[in-house]
Design an enzyme around this catalytic site. Structure first.
Site, PDB file in Angstrom:
ATOM      1  N   ASN A   1      -0.057 -21.897  20.492  1.00 45.98           N
ATOM      2  CA  ASN A   1      -1.155 -21.292  21.244  1.00 45.98           C
ATOM      3  C   ASN A   1      -2.228 -22.363  21.422  1.00 45.98           C
ATOM      4  O   ASN A   1      -3.022 -22.619  20.511  1.00 45.98           O
ATOM      5  CB  ASN A   1      -1.676 -20.081  20.442  1.00 45.98           C
ATOM      6  CG  ASN A   1      -2.816 -19.375  21.135  1.00 45.98           C
ATOM      7  OD1 ASN A   1      -3.384 -19.863  22.107  1.00 45.98           O
ATOM      8  ND2 ASN A   1      -3.165 -18.203  20.623  1.00 45.98           N
TER       9      ASN A   1
ATOM     10  N   ARG B   1       1.962 -19.635  24.412  1.00 50.30           N
ATOM     11  CA  ARG B   1       0.998 -18.763  25.086  1.00 50.30           C
ATOM     12  C   ARG B   1       0.561 -19.474  26.360  1.00 50.30           C
ATOM     13  O   ARG B   1       0.119 -20.624  26.323  1.00 50.30           O
ATOM     14  CB  ARG B   1      -0.216 -18.538  24.198  1.00 50.30           C
ATOM     15  CG  ARG B   1      -1.262 -17.721  24.908  1.00 50.30           C
ATOM     16  CD  ARG B   1      -2.515 -17.601  24.094  1.00 50.30           C
ATOM     17  NE  ARG B   1      -3.495 -16.827  24.841  1.00 50.30           N
ATOM     18  CZ  ARG B   1      -4.787 -16.852  24.565  1.00 50.30           C
ATOM     19  NH1 ARG B   1      -5.250 -17.596  23.591  1.00 50.30           N
ATOM     20  NH2 ARG B   1      -5.607 -16.127  25.282  1.00 50.30           N
TER      21      ARG B   1
ATOM     22  N   HIS C   1      -5.968 -11.712  28.126  1.00 46.83           N
ATOM     23  CA  HIS C   1      -5.829 -11.190  26.758  1.00 46.83           C
ATOM     24  C   HIS C   1      -4.717 -10.145  26.664  1.00 46.83           C
ATOM     25  O   HIS C   1      -4.699  -9.328  25.743  1.00 46.83           O
ATOM     26  CB  HIS C   1      -7.133 -10.498  26.275  1.00 46.83           C
ATOM     27  CG  HIS C   1      -8.243 -11.441  25.937  1.00 46.83           C
ATOM     28  ND1 HIS C   1      -9.562 -11.121  26.166  1.00 46.83           N
ATOM     29  CD2 HIS C   1      -8.240 -12.672  25.400  1.00 46.83           C
ATOM     30  CE1 HIS C   1     -10.328 -12.121  25.780  1.00 46.83           C
ATOM     31  NE2 HIS C   1      -9.536 -13.077  25.308  1.00 46.83           N
TER      32      HIS C   1
ATOM     33  N   ARG D   1     -19.680 -17.075  28.305  1.00 41.96           N
ATOM     34  CA  ARG D   1     -19.453 -16.643  29.692  1.00 41.96           C
ATOM     35  C   ARG D   1     -20.332 -15.447  30.029  1.00 41.96           C
ATOM     36  O   ARG D   1     -20.547 -14.574  29.193  1.00 41.96           O
ATOM     37  CB  ARG D   1     -17.986 -16.256  29.894  1.00 41.96           C
ATOM     38  CG  ARG D   1     -17.081 -17.460  29.994  1.00 41.96           C
ATOM     39  CD  ARG D   1     -15.629 -17.043  30.069  1.00 41.96           C
ATOM     40  NE  ARG D   1     -14.886 -17.648  28.977  1.00 41.96           N
ATOM     41  CZ  ARG D   1     -13.745 -17.191  28.511  1.00 41.96           C
ATOM     42  NH1 ARG D   1     -13.178 -16.121  29.023  1.00 41.96           N
ATOM     43  NH2 ARG D   1     -13.135 -17.805  27.512  1.00 41.96           N
TER      44      ARG D   1
ATOM     45  N   GLU E   1      -1.751 -12.604  18.222  1.00 40.15           N
ATOM     46  CA  GLU E   1      -1.041 -12.947  19.455  1.00 40.15           C
ATOM     47  C   GLU E   1       0.217 -13.747  19.152  1.00 40.15           C
ATOM     48  O   GLU E   1       1.224 -13.619  19.840  1.00 40.15           O
ATOM     49  CB  GLU E   1      -1.972 -13.752  20.379  1.00 40.15           C
ATOM     50  CG  GLU E   1      -3.022 -12.875  21.038  1.00 40.15           C
ATOM     51  CD  GLU E   1      -4.274 -13.621  21.429  1.00 40.15           C
ATOM     52  OE1 GLU E   1      -4.778 -14.400  20.590  1.00 40.15           O
ATOM     53  OE2 GLU E   1      -4.757 -13.430  22.547  1.00 40.15           O
TER      54      GLU E   1
END
Ligand code: ADP
Length: 422
Positions: free
Chosen positions: A7, A76, A165, A226, A373
């Site tokens: 990842n 990922r 996500h 962000r 994940e």
């Protein structure tokens, strides 16, 4: 045999090694601050300073430490565009397609691609699988993925909502269904992934039908750096009044806004909570805006699904901050959601992935779920590996005399399948 999951983030790398059949996690590597002098590789308590290296060098350092034979590598990949909506075996053609998608996720995709390239070089015969962050949202209905602009222009430039996500939202929804002992296909779940990047997803009957990130990961919640939702008119005003170029505006919206911009102390929620408790007004405002925006999304997603059976918190903030969970759940009684203060002091862990934090009298459930994940990617990679096995057998091709032959055989058979796809 093992499955390696990689990842690669913009400045960090996570690499986990799983036993291929049981998916027991055998090793876990973390690289932080890639591309700086402080770049460090950690495995358990052991830290190795790597110096000022980029993604490729850092990944090589990880691969050099893995002595276990690797059967498949799952990557990922942040953006799959229109085409990639399932875990996909990475061929040279797929890699080229990924390179063409870089403009959709310029901050993340180059790191993902670097990971794939180094692994292909290091393990040329090993099956490599891409698992896409956008894939879970391929089920978004048209009304949810469409921006209100002329659709001819939208199609010409790929202006539509994708959502991100996805791997984390899917994992959380699955874990919650298992815990509730109710099939995922019968549940309406709102998952709040609150990390540095943050997004909400409405999972109805196991499918993503709404999510807060859009064409890029910039839309939606207040995030670490962000901006999330902002009036497009405000962007025009900012560019005009500050005299900013598009690149400067892009940098500002991605790197200087969100919690960092509001609080003035950085993007770390722990620092902001601490200062807020000491009375810092900017930090209080940052938390108020963060929570208010999140509550708006939860309410609207419950409306979109006609109700909610479970609310889930995950990601660094969602798992660890009982304060944010408690602030978010205030007055959600009208949705049948009531938090339990004692249960809410607990947090999920490696030994307990799901913690129920709702009150016994709550009509619907609230959970904190440990994001994993890497485990979800390992499962998807294992599934593709096994699927290839069943493809190979009926064709009468002998399976593996050696691992190398097996991988080559799998590669060829998958190539045929991929070419046959639209
Ligand atoms: P990323 O999106 O980079 O993977 P994480 O999921 O690790 O991010 O989440 C990082 C965020 O989690 C940071 O804002 C950090 O402050 C926050 N966080 C971690 N632990 C806590 C905690 N105990 N309380 C509040 N926030 C926390």
């Amino acid at each position: 045999m093992t499955i390696l999951v990689l990842n690669c983030g913009s400045s960090s790398i996570k690499a986990d090694v799983f036993q291929s059949s049981t998916l027991q996690r055998l090793r876990s590597f973390r690289v932080e601050r890639v591309g700086t002098e402080q770049c460090v590789l950690k495995e358990a308590d052991i830290e190795t300073r790597l110096g000022d290296v980029g993604h490729a060098e850092a990944i090589k350092s990880i691969l050099n430490k893995i002595e276990e034979p690797i059967e498949a590598i799952g990557h990922r990949v942040v953006h799959g565009g229109e085409r990639f909506v399932h875990p996909t075996r990475i061929t040279t053609g797929v890699l080229e397609d990924l390179q063409n998608l870089v403009e959709l996720a310029p901050l993340h995709l180059p790191a993902n691609i670097a990971g794939v390239e180094v692994c292909r070089e290091h393990h040329p015969t090993v099956l490599q699988v891409a698992v896409f962050d956008t894939a879970f949202h391929a089920t978004l209905p048209r009304r949810a993925k469409t921006y209100a602009i002329d659709q001819e222009i939208a199609v010409r430039h790929g202006i539509r909502r994708f959502g991100f996500h996805g791997t984390s939202h899917k994992w959380s929804a699955q874990q919650v269904a298992l815990t509730m002992q109710v099939p995922l296909e019968e549940l309406r779940i709102v998952v709040c992934h609150l990390g540095n990047g943050a997004s909400v997803c409405a999972v109805e009957n196991g499918r993503s039908i709404e999510t807060s990130m859009g064409m890029t990961p910039l839309e939606g919640l207040v995030m670490g750096t962000r901006v999330g939702d902002i009036d497009a008119g405000a962007l025009i005003a900012l560019a005009q009044k500050e005299g900013w170029s598009l690149e400067e505006l892009d940098l500002f919206l991605n790197k200087e806004c969100g919690l960092k911009g509001l609080s003035g102390v950085g993007n770390d929620m722990r620092d902001i909570l601490e200062r807020s408790a000491e009375g810092d007004d900017k930090c209080r405002l940052a938390i108020n805006v963060f929570v208010h925006r999140l509550r708006k999304y939860i309410g609207s997603y419950a409306a979109v699904m006609g109700g909610i059976d479970a609310l889930v918190f995950t990601g660094g903030i969602g798992e660890n901050s009982n304060v944010i969970r408690s602030r978010t759940c205030q007055n959600l009684g009208f949705l049948g959601l009531r938090l339990d203060a004692d249960a809410n002091s607990e947090r999920p862990s490696t030994s307990k992935t799901v913690v129920e934090v709702s009150h016994y009298a709550s009509r619907n459930k609230i959970f904190a779920v440990r994001a994993d994940e890497e485990m979800m990617i390992a499962k998807d990679t294992q599934a593709l590996f096994n699927e290839l096995d069943t493809v190979v057998r009926p064709m009468g091709i002998p399976i593996a005399i050696s691992a190398r032959h097996l991988h080559l055989t799998k590669r060829r058979s998958r190539c045929c399948l991929v070419r046959g796809q639209p």
